[in-house]
Motif scaffolding. Structure first.
Motif, PDB file in Angstrom:
ATOM      1  N   ALA A  20       1.803  -0.660   9.310  1.00 61.99           N
ATOM      2  CA  ALA A  20       2.051   0.779   9.400  1.00 61.99           C
ATOM      3  C   ALA A  20       1.681   1.313  10.782  1.00 61.99           C
ATOM      4  O   ALA A  20       2.427   2.092  11.390  1.00 61.99           O
ATOM      5  CB  ALA A  20       1.271   1.507   8.310  1.00 61.99           C
ATOM      6  N   ARG A  21       0.538   0.891  11.300  1.00 57.42           N
ATOM      7  CA  ARG A  21       0.114   1.363  12.625  1.00 57.42           C
ATOM      8  C   ARG A  21       1.038   0.833  13.718  1.00 57.42           C
ATOM      9  O   ARG A  21       1.353   1.543  14.667  1.00 57.42           O
ATOM     10  CB  ARG A  21      -1.323   0.931  12.892  1.00 57.42           C
TER      11      ARG A  21
ATOM     12  N   LEU B  42      -3.983   9.541  10.517  1.00 57.90           N
ATOM     13  CA  LEU B  42      -4.342   8.406   9.658  1.00 57.90           C
ATOM     14  C   LEU B  42      -5.262   8.871   8.544  1.00 57.90           C
ATOM     15  O   LEU B  42      -6.291   9.500   8.808  1.00 57.90           O
ATOM     16  CB  LEU B  42      -5.028   7.322  10.499  1.00 57.90           C
TER      17      LEU B  42
ATOM     18  N   CYS C 101       0.733   2.847   2.395  1.00 60.31           N
ATOM     19  CA  CYS C 101       0.320   1.458   2.184  1.00 60.31           C
ATOM     20  C   CYS C 101      -0.212   1.323   0.752  1.00 60.31           C
ATOM     21  O   CYS C 101      -1.072   2.103   0.342  1.00 60.31           O
ATOM     22  CB  CYS C 101      -0.773   1.053   3.165  1.00 60.31           C
TER      23      CYS C 101
ATOM     24  N   ILE D 109       0.090   8.280   8.302  1.00 61.21           N
ATOM     25  CA  ILE D 109      -0.189   6.967   7.712  1.00 61.21           C
ATOM     26  C   ILE D 109      -1.231   7.160   6.615  1.00 61.21           C
ATOM     27  O   ILE D 109      -2.323   7.674   6.871  1.00 61.21           O
ATOM     28  CB  ILE D 109      -0.718   5.976   8.761  1.00 61.21           C
ATOM     29  N   ILE D 110      -0.909   6.743   5.400  1.00 63.78           N
ATOM     30  CA  ILE D 110      -1.833   6.854   4.273  1.00 63.78           C
ATOM     31  C   ILE D 110      -2.192   5.446   3.798  1.00 63.78           C
ATOM     32  O   ILE D 110      -1.396   4.772   3.136  1.00 63.78           O
ATOM     33  CB  ILE D 110      -1.230   7.672   3.112  1.00 63.78           C
ATOM     34  N   GLU D 111      -3.369   4.978   4.204  1.00 63.86           N
ATOM     35  CA  GLU D 111      -3.842   3.691   3.706  1.00 63.86           C
ATOM     36  C   GLU D 111      -4.285   3.833   2.248  1.00 63.86           C
ATOM     37  O   GLU D 111      -4.777   4.887   1.841  1.00 63.86           O
ATOM     38  CB  GLU D 111      -5.011   3.187   4.552  1.00 63.86           C
ATOM     39  N   ASP D 112      -4.125   2.774   1.468  1.00 67.38           N
ATOM     40  CA  ASP D 112      -4.527   2.781   0.055  1.00 67.38           C
ATOM     41  C   ASP D 112      -3.922   3.989  -0.667  1.00 67.38           C
ATOM     42  O   ASP D 112      -4.622   4.780  -1.302  1.00 67.38           O
ATOM     43  CB  ASP D 112      -6.054   2.801  -0.069  1.00 67.38           C
TER      44      ASP D 112
ATOM     45  N   ARG E 115      -0.965  -4.646   5.547  1.00 70.05           N
ATOM     46  CA  ARG E 115      -0.222  -3.411   5.262  1.00 70.05           C
ATOM     47  C   ARG E 115      -0.534  -2.336   6.298  1.00 70.05           C
ATOM     48  O   ARG E 115       0.373  -1.726   6.869  1.00 70.05           O
ATOM     49  CB  ARG E 115      -0.574  -2.895   3.866  1.00 70.05           C
ATOM     50  N   SER E 116      -1.814  -2.066   6.522  1.00 70.83           N
ATOM     51  CA  SER E 116      -2.180  -1.012   7.480  1.00 70.83           C
ATOM     52  C   SER E 116      -1.846  -1.421   8.908  1.00 70.83           C
ATOM     53  O   SER E 116      -1.483  -0.575   9.735  1.00 70.83           O
ATOM     54  CB  SER E 116      -3.670  -0.673   7.353  1.00 70.83           C
ATOM     55  N   VAL E 117      -1.938  -2.711   9.216  1.00 75.68           N
ATOM     56  CA  VAL E 117      -1.561  -3.187  10.550  1.00 75.68           C
ATOM     57  C   VAL E 117      -0.077  -2.933  10.797  1.00 75.68           C
ATOM     58  O   VAL E 117       0.328  -2.464  11.873  1.00 75.68           O
ATOM     59  CB  VAL E 117      -1.885  -4.687  10.697  1.00 75.68           C
TER      60      VAL E 117
ATOM     61  N   VAL F 179      -7.609   7.420   5.721  1.00 76.60           N
ATOM     62  CA  VAL F 179      -8.301   6.242   5.194  1.00 76.60           C
ATOM     63  C   VAL F 179      -9.295   6.728   4.150  1.00 76.60           C
ATOM     64  O   VAL F 179     -10.303   7.347   4.496  1.00 76.60           O
ATOM     65  CB  VAL F 179      -9.050   5.464   6.299  1.00 76.60           C
TER      66      VAL F 179
END
Length: 404
Positions: free
Chosen positions: A65-66, A99, A163, A132-135, A61-63, A101
Motif C-alpha cells: 500500500a505504501r 496513514l 489492508c 492508507i488504512i492498515e488492518d 500488505r502495508s508495504v 495504523v
C-alpha cells in the motif's frame, strides 16, 4: 531502486500496481477521473479510487500500500524511488498521504469521520490525496459505514488503500469489497525473504536463511529474529514448552509463563511512547506552570488525561495480543514439523534448531496426535482473535497439548 523493491516475492502484484500507477499518471495528464472498479474496463491497467490489499501476515500488505501510494505521488508516475514524491511518501512525511495504523483493538467512527473529511480536500501537490488504512478488518461497523460513504461518492483526486487479511465478510464488509479493486498477495518464500534481509539489512546469509525459515515467510518477524537477540531468546522459551508439559500443574505453569512473557514484551514496547505522550499532553495543558490559573487548568485537564490513559491501555492490550500471537505462530510451527515428520512428508522443517525434538514428538504422538496438537494451537489463536480472554484460551490450549 524503485518503490516496489521491498515488496518480497510479489511479482504479479507489483506488475498490476505498476500498470495502475502508469494509468493514474495518464489520468492526471488528461484531467480525467479514476475509473469505477465495478464498471468493468481494463483490469490490468485501470486506475481506480479504492483498493484492498489482502494476504497472510507478513506478506507485505502495508508495504504494498505504501509503495503504491509513493508511485501515485511520483513526479514521473513510475515509482522511481528517488523523487521528492516517492521519498516523502515512504518516509511518512508527504502532506497528501494519510496513514491509519490502529493502536488499539479497533478503529472507531470518530477517527474515520475525521479522516474522511480531511481526505476530501484538494491535493496540495496537485496529484492525489491517498488514505492508507492498515488492518482495515479492525474497523467498527460504524467506522466501516463512514468509510463506505466516502468510497461510494469519492472526491475526484482521493484514493483509498485498505489492508486486510482477506475479503471475507468477517474482515471486510461486502459493500466495501464490492467497490474496491483487490490485490491479493501471497506468502513469500523463505529464499525470497532471506535475499531481502541480506540485500537490504546487511544480515549474514546463514543467519538470514535461518530467520526466514523460522519466521515462515513473515518478513518483519524474520528481520526481528535476525537482529534482536531478545527475540531469539523469547522464541527459544516458546519452543521449550512441549518438553515442559509433564502434567496438569506444568500445563498451567507453562500458560502463566507464556502470558507473563507476552505482557512483559508489550509493556516494554509501549512504555517509552506512553511516557512521551503523557508528558507532551501535560506540558500542553500547562503542567509545571506558575502563572495565574495554571492549577485550575490542570484540574480541568483530568478528562483529557483519562482519555489518553484509556487509549494507551487499549494499545497495550493490542501489543500483548500481538506478542502472544507471535509466540503461538512459533509453537504452531513446532507441531507442524512434528506432523510432517510423522507423515514423512518431503518438506523442510520450520524450526531447524528443534527438529530433533519435533522428530521425537512425531514418534511418540504419531500423525493424529501431532495434528490434534497443531489444531489446539490454531484454535487458541482463533479464540483470542474472537476476544476470549488470553489467559483462558492459553490455559485450555496447554491442557489440550498435554492430553494430546
Amino acid at each position: 531502486m524503485d518503490v516496489f523493491a521491498d515488496l518480497v516475492g510479489q511479482d504479479e502484484a507489483v506488475a498490476t500496481l505498476r500498470r495502475a500507477a502508469a494509468a493514474a499518471a495518464a489520468v492526471l495528464r488528461a484531467g480525467a477521473e479514476p475509473a469505477d472498479p465495478t464498471a468493468g474496463g481494463d483490469p490490468g491497467g485501470g486506475m481506480t479510487h479504492a483498493w484492498i490489499f489482502t494476504g497472510p501476515p507478513g506478506s507485505g500488505r502495508s508495504v504494498a500500500a505504501r509503495a503504491f501510494a509513493a508511485a501515485l505521488q511520483c513526479v514521473h508516475g513510475t515509482g522511481c524511488g528517488q523523487c521528492p514524491g516517492c521519498h516523502t511518501t515512504l518516509t511518512g512525511t508527504h502532506a497528501d498521504v494519510r496513514l491509519v495504523v490502529p493502536e488499539g483493538l479497533s478503529i472507531g467512527v470518530g477517527e474515520m469521520r475525521a479522516l474522511v473529511l480531511r481526505a476530501a480536500s484538494t491535493p496540495s501537490g496537485g496529484r492525489w490525496q491517498v488514505v492508507i488504512i492498515e488492518d482495515a478488518d479492525r474497523l467498527t461497523e460504524a467506522a466501516g459505514n463512514a468509510l463506505l460513504k466516502a468510497i461510494e461518492e469519492p472526491p475526484p483526486r482521493t484514493v483509498f488503500l485498505l489492508c486486510a487479511p482477506s475479503v471475507h465478510p468477517d474482515d471486510v464488509s461486502v459493500t466495501i469489497r464490492s467497490r474496491c479493486r483487490v490485490v491479493p498477495l501471497r506468502q513469500p518464500s523463505a529464499d525470497a525473504v532471506a535475499e531481502v534481509l541480506v540485500r537490504r539489512d546487511g544480515i549474514a546469509s546463514d543467519l538470514a536463511r535461518w530467520a526466514a525459515a523460522a519466521a515462515q515467510g513473515h518478513v518483519g518477524r524474520a528481520r526481528r529474529l535476525a537482529r534482536d537477540p531478545e527475540a531469539r531468546q523469547r522464541r527459544e522459551a516458546v519452543l521449550a514448552v512441549p518438553r515442559r508439559l509433564t502434567g496438569v500443574g506444568a500445563a498451567f505453569d507453562a500458560a502463566s509463563a507464556l502470558i507473563e512473557a507476552a505482557e512483559a514484551e508489550a509493556v516494554a514496547s509501549v512504555a517509552e511512547l506512553d511516557e512521551a505522550e503523557k508528558s507532551a499532553l501535560q506540558t500542553a495543558l500547562g503542567a509545571g506552570g506558575t502563572g495565574r490559573g495554571a492549577a485550575g487548568a490542570m484540574r480541568g485537564a483530568a478528562g483529557q488525561l483519562k482519555d489518553l490513559e484509556k487509549r494507551q491501555k487499549s494499545r497495550a492490550t493490542r501489543a500483548q495480543r500481538d506478542a502472544l500471537d507471535r509466540a503461538l505462530v512459533d509453537l504452531a510451527g513446532f507441531y507442524r514439523d512434528a506432523l510432517t515428520m510423522a507423515l514423512r512428508a518431503p518438506v523442510a522443517p520450520v524450526h531447524t534448531d528443534t527438529a530433533a525434538v519435533a522428530g521425537a514428538g512425531a514418534e511418540k504422538w504419531a500423525a493424529d496426535g501431532s495434528l490434534r496438537r497443531l489444531e489446539a494451537v490454531l484454535e487458541c489463536r482463533a479464540a483470542i482473535e474472537a476476544n476470549v480472554k488470553p489467559r483462558i484460551a492459553v490455559e485450555a490450549m496447554m491442557l489440550a497439548l498435554w492430553r494430546g
